[in-house]
Design an enzyme around this catalytic site. Structure first.
Site, PDB file in Angstrom:
ATOM      1  CG  ASP A 166      -2.316   0.564   0.922  1.00 50.84           C
ATOM      2  OD1 ASP A 166      -2.335   1.649   0.497  1.00 50.84           O
ATOM      3  OD2 ASP A 166      -3.307   0.030   1.151  1.00 50.84           O
ATOM      4  CB  SER A 226      -9.210   0.794  -0.860  1.00 57.15           C
ATOM      5  OG  SER A 226      -8.318   0.912  -2.147  1.00 57.15           O
ATOM      6  CG  HIS A 264      -5.065   3.889   0.546  1.00 51.90           C
ATOM      7  ND1 HIS A 264      -4.633   2.495  -0.005  1.00 51.90           N
ATOM      8  CD2 HIS A 264      -6.067   3.795  -0.455  1.00 51.90           C
ATOM      9  CE1 HIS A 264      -5.533   1.906  -0.481  1.00 51.90           C
ATOM     10  NE2 HIS A 264      -6.426   2.739  -0.841  1.00 51.90           N
TER      11      HIS A 264
END
Ligand SMILES: *[C@@H]1O[C@H](CO)[C@@H](O)[C@H](O)[C@H]1NC(C)=O
Ligand SMILES: *[C@@H]1O[C@H](CO)[C@@H](O)[C@H](O)[C@H]1NC(C)=O
Ligand SMILES: *[C@@H]1O[C@H](CO)[C@@H](O)[C@H](O)[C@H]1NC(C)=O
Ligand SMILES: *[C@@H]1O[C@H](CO)[C@@H](O)[C@H](O)[C@H]1NC(C)=O
Ligand SMILES: *[C@@H]1O[C@H](CO)[C@@H](O)[C@H](O)[C@H]1NC(C)=O
Ligand SMILES: *[C@@H]1O[C@H](CO)[C@@H](O)[C@H](O)[C@H]1NC(C)=O
Ligand SMILES: *[C@@H]1O[C@H](CO)[C@@H](O)[C@H](O)[C@H]1NC(C)=O
Ligand SMILES: *[C@@H]1O[C@H](CO)[C@@H](O)[C@H](O)[C@H]1NC(C)=O
Ligand SMILES: *[C@@H]1O[C@H](CO)[C@@H](O)[C@H](O)[C@H]1NC(C)=O
Ligand SMILES: CC(=O)N[C@H]1CO[C@H](CO)[C@@H](O)[C@@H]1O
Length: 774
Positions: free
Chosen positions: A149, A560, A222
């Site tokens: 990620d 996600s 994220h």
């Protein structure tokens, strides 16, 4: 004359081709050269293929006068073999003919699967958290998950290691230091962190996205969000400025986290993701979580897709790979990460919604969705205008109604609440909000049918989204009075929102564009307004309400966010059933998934229709039930090699992939339906065809003596039979094969969906089928 023209034509064509070749000869681009399994025996991860082997291969095709180009960007030498390097088109095609080379493809840029343009918000899972730790079977296995990620923000309270035991010896990874990341940033929770630097290789030429800036630290948020969703520890009193308040926690709080930073602001390079997967397998992780994918328009095939390649070898070594399905819904054929050895996750909402109410001067009110930290109140109303009526000079009204940048007269907008419509899907909510914020508007009412299920986070700017019907009524009100006024009230949280789950509008849909004979996506998990840890620093103006400190938790949406819920659930199951293979864990989560919502009605999509398996897979995961699935469908490497055969790869290619002496049986795409998958998909069933028979084998993982009976649900006209329709397991019979026949003479055209459930009085082994009738 004719012949002369033809001659000239040919001449130009030829010279064009020559030119083209010369250009192709000069320009170098990053390529991935994939060379299959690293060694025929499955162990030997330390038995590395020396870099010199790959350099030698490179020097055989790069001219000696350009020997400075004989350099690897990444070297894959643990679970599989290969490298990435700067090559010309001609060199790439020369390499692809080499023995042992499976595929050569340009390094793709992959995207993070948060909702389009970072535009949406997320929340905490209001569904039963995967690890309801109070009444779980005690976890006995120490599980490590890899998050590939944007890195990690290690100071987050979600990654504290209080009370967590010492790091298991199977961990072989590292905690890489960076200019803003120290060894001490890792602990017994966050046990590893890696980043990948590639910019040196590319020099100053921006032929490729940059590396990950010399540190595993997350600057985007994220990776921190997905890691804390999958495995964050309990954090009491977590909220996003008071919204979504509660205990934040990941799916499996005892699970270890290893962060592999492969993405920057510009996206993620495929060759780097592949390197991270190779490292993660070698480092000894149990599960790899990837909330990233190729664009749904860019999928070519499995052996040109870095995630599919890495996942194949991970699965082969017992490592589960969980991926997001993508955010390109609701159009069909948009699902990505669809290889049968990948666990593909769609996104749903949860039982929580965020509402911001509009109150008009005439007293009428409308419930909109959105998250804002508006300081407006009902006691003060503000002028309200329609973008179309406050266009800048020379700006077309069609642009002004959409609140295009530059289309509004700032003098007429300042201090007012502005209505913007959504005729142009290219212009995001976020852009419109920034336009109005820049114009010093008081707030924004966004009229759109799209993405109303996903609350947009407007920060401190008053924002709400309503549908076309409500929009029309407000415009009528504006027409009906000289001085129209309104206010947008602060967001309130609507708990126990019903119905939930609903398939999120953005969630990518099946069928898979690569093969329709495997049903994708596999399952659905919460991915709308998910509250989890973030990087509490933001450059964006107005994202932090006046007088407040940046929040440690944030709300994000996307597949996600759904993916790490399944990662967490898989870790939970693996912690109890340490010996279960990836396919067993996947099967357990699939056959126990639910297709019912919290109103005990079938799950719907966001336009209120009963949703089908191309939207939600087999349903919303139910991790507690998955601990005890009764029966499982197992697949192994041989099944996946057969899949490659049926898909149409050559014997030579498949031998290179597997480094074994396999010979494909007779090949046909139809045979893919017979892979022992926990769901069934048939790409074509002709009406005039005799019955089509599919076989499946189940393994009993429940009590030794068990008798299951079949229960079939079929749409009208499709005849589905199960033979035998009773399965009797005992100490000596732990696996049973059964057949399912489909007969479509009277069925309606297009996809028919139904289910086959095995029941023994204690377990519901629910399997779903999708059959396209022609
Ligand atoms: C990089 O760009 C320079 C010009 O800016 C060019 O001369 C050089 O060939 C390029 N290198 C590569 C590897 O493309
Ligand atoms: C919970 O957080 C809020 C701020 O979001 C704070 O005002 C409150 O004191 C906290 N409560 C506890 C018990 O920590
Ligand atoms: C709301 O807050 C903004 C600053 O973010 C301030 O400029 C404005 O005057 C406030 N409005 C009201 C009605 O308090
Ligand atoms: C959106 O962008 C695409 C590609 O840039 C363009 O073809 C399309 O016409 C645009 N749509 C609208 C409604 O402007
Ligand atoms: C408002 O008035 C304008 C101009 O008279 C008209 O074009 C428009 O259709 C009206 N809108 C509504 C919603 O009635
Ligand atoms: C919901 O399902 C219906 C019926 O299948 C379909 O027409 C509609 O487009 C779907 N809506 C969304 C947002 O997927
Ligand atoms: C692989 O070899 C076998 C045996 O020679 C043959 O039957 C099969 O068609 C081959 N498969 C492919 C994809 O070429
Ligand atoms: C591979 O298999 C084929 C047929 O199964 C056999 O003829 C051949 O000798 C084998 N090759 C090796 C190197 O084992
Ligand atoms: C299973 O059934 C067999 C034969 O009926 C019996 O001998 C055995 O004890 C049973 N085992 C269990 C665990 O119930
Ligand atoms: C959702 C949310 O935090 N809304 C806030 C909007 O702003 C008002 C006033 O600042 C707060 O009271 C609300 O809590």
């Amino acid at each position: 004359m004719e012949w002369l023209l033809q001659f000239l034509h040919l001449f130009f064509l030829a010279s064009f081709l020559i030119c083209n070749t010369t250009i192709a000869d000069q320009i170098t681009k990053p390529y991935v050269v994939y060379m299959g399994n690293s060694s025929p025996n499955k162990i030997g991860l330390d038995e590395q293929i020396p870099e010199s082997v790959h350099l030698e291969l490179l020097s055989s095709i790069i001219p000696s006068e350009e020997s400075e180009r004989i350099e690897l960007i990444h070297h894959y030498n643990h679970a599989f073999s290969g490298f990435s390097a700067m090559l010309t088109e001609n060199e790439a095609s020369a390499l692809s003919g080499h023995d042992g080379v499976v595929s050569v493809f340009q390094d793709p840029i992959l995207e993070l699967h948060t909702t389009r343009s970072w535009d949406f918000l997320d929340s905490d899972l209001g569904m039963k958290p995967p690890a309801a730790t109070t009444h779980q079977t005690s976890a006995t296995h120490d599980i490590i998950i890899a998050l590939i990620d944007t890195g990690i923000w290690p100071e987050s309270p979600s990654f504290k290691d209080d009370g967590i035991g010492k790091i298991p010896s199977k961990w072989k990874g590292v905690c890489m230091e960076g200019h803003d990341f120290k060894k001490s940033n890792c602990n017994r929770k966050l046990i590893g962190a890696r980043y990948y630097n590639t910019q040196d290789t590319y020099g100053s030429n921006k032929t490729h996205i940059e590396g990950t800036k010399g540190s595993p630290r997350d600057s985007i948020g994220h990776g921190t969000h997905t890691a804390s969703t999958a495995a964050g520890v309990f954090v009491n009193n977590a909220s996003y400025f008071g919204l979504g308040k509660g205990t934040a926690r990941g799916g499996s709080p005892s699970t270890r986290i290893a962060a592999y930073k492969t993405c920057s602001d510009d996206g993620c390079s495929g060759s780097t993701i592949l390197k991270a997967m190779d490292d993660a397998i070698k480092d000894g992780v149990d599960i790899i979580s990837i909330s990233i994918g190729l664009s749904s328009l860019m999928q070519s095939d499995y052996l040109n897709d870095p995630i599919a390649i890495g996942a194949f070898h991970a699965e082969q070594r017992g490592v589960i790979v969980v991926c997001s399905a993508g955010n390109d819904g609701p159009d069909p054929y948009t699902v990505v990460n669809t290889a049968p050895w990948i666990f593909t996750v769609a996104a749903s909402n949860i039982d929580r919604n965020f509402q911001s109410t509009i109150v008009l001067g005439n007293g009428k009110s409308f419930k909109g969705t959105g998250i804002n930290f508006s300081n407006l109140t009902v006691s003060t109303l503000h002028s309200i205008v329609f973008g179309e009526n406050v266009a800048a000079k020379f700006a077309p009204t069609s642009e002004a109604r959409n609140c295009y940048p530059g289309s509004l007269d700032y003098n007429k907008v300042a201090g007012k609440i502005v209505i913007c419509v959504d005729d142009d899907p290219n212009l995001s909510r976020k852009t419109k909000k920034l336009v109005l914020q820049d114009a010093r508007a008081m707030g924004m009412i966004f009229v759109s049918e799209d993405n109303r299920d996903v609350s947009f986070d407007a920060g401190a700017f008053p924002f709400t989204e309503i549908g076309n019907l409500e929009g029309h009524q407000i415009l009528q009100y504006i027409n009906s009075t000289k001085k129209p006024t309104a206010t947008i009230l602060p967001t309130i949280e609507v708990p126990r929102y019903r119905p939930a789950p609903i398939v999120a509008s953005f969630s990518s849909r099946g069928p898979s564009s690569l093969t329709e004979n495997i049903l994708k996506p596999d399952v659905m998990a919460p991915g709308v307004s998910i509250l989890a840890a973030i990087v509490p620093e933001s450059d964006e103006p107005g994202s932090v309400p006046v007088g407040k400190k940046p929040s440690l938790f944030g709300i994000k949406s996307g597949t996600s966010m759904a993916c790490p819920h399944v990662t967490g659930a898989a870790a939970f199951i693996k912690s109890v059933h340490g010996s279960w293979s990836p396919s067993m864990i996947k099967s357990a989560l699939m056959t126990t998934a639910t297709t019912y919502n919290n109103m005990r009605k079938p799950v719907t999509n966001s336009s209120n229709y009963i949703s089908n398996p191309h939207e939600m897979g087999v349903g919303e995961i139910n991790p507690l039930k998955a601990l005890n699935p009764g029966l499982v469908f197992e697949t192994d490497v041989e099944d996946h090699i057969r899949f490659l055969c049926y898909y149409g790869y050559s014997n030579k290619t498949i031998r290179s992939v597997s480094k074994t002496n396999v010979t494909c049986p007779r090949t046909s795409q139809d045979l893919i339906s017979n892979i022992n998958y926990p769901s069934i998909s048939i790409q074509t069933l002709k009406r005039n065809q005799k019955v089509r028979i599919i076989t499946r084998t189940v393994t009993n993982v429940g009590t030794l003596n068990a008798t299951y009976v079949a229960q079939v649900h079929a749409p009208q006209g499709l005849i589905v039979k199960v033979i035998p329709n009773k399965l009797v397991f005992s100490a000596s019979v732990q696996k049973i094969t059964y057949k399912v026949s489909f007969y479509a003479k009277e069925a309606h055209g297009g996809y028919n969906f139904g289910s086959l459930t095995w029941l023994d009085g204690r377990h519901y082994v629910h399997t779903v089928y999708a059959v396209k009738v022609e």
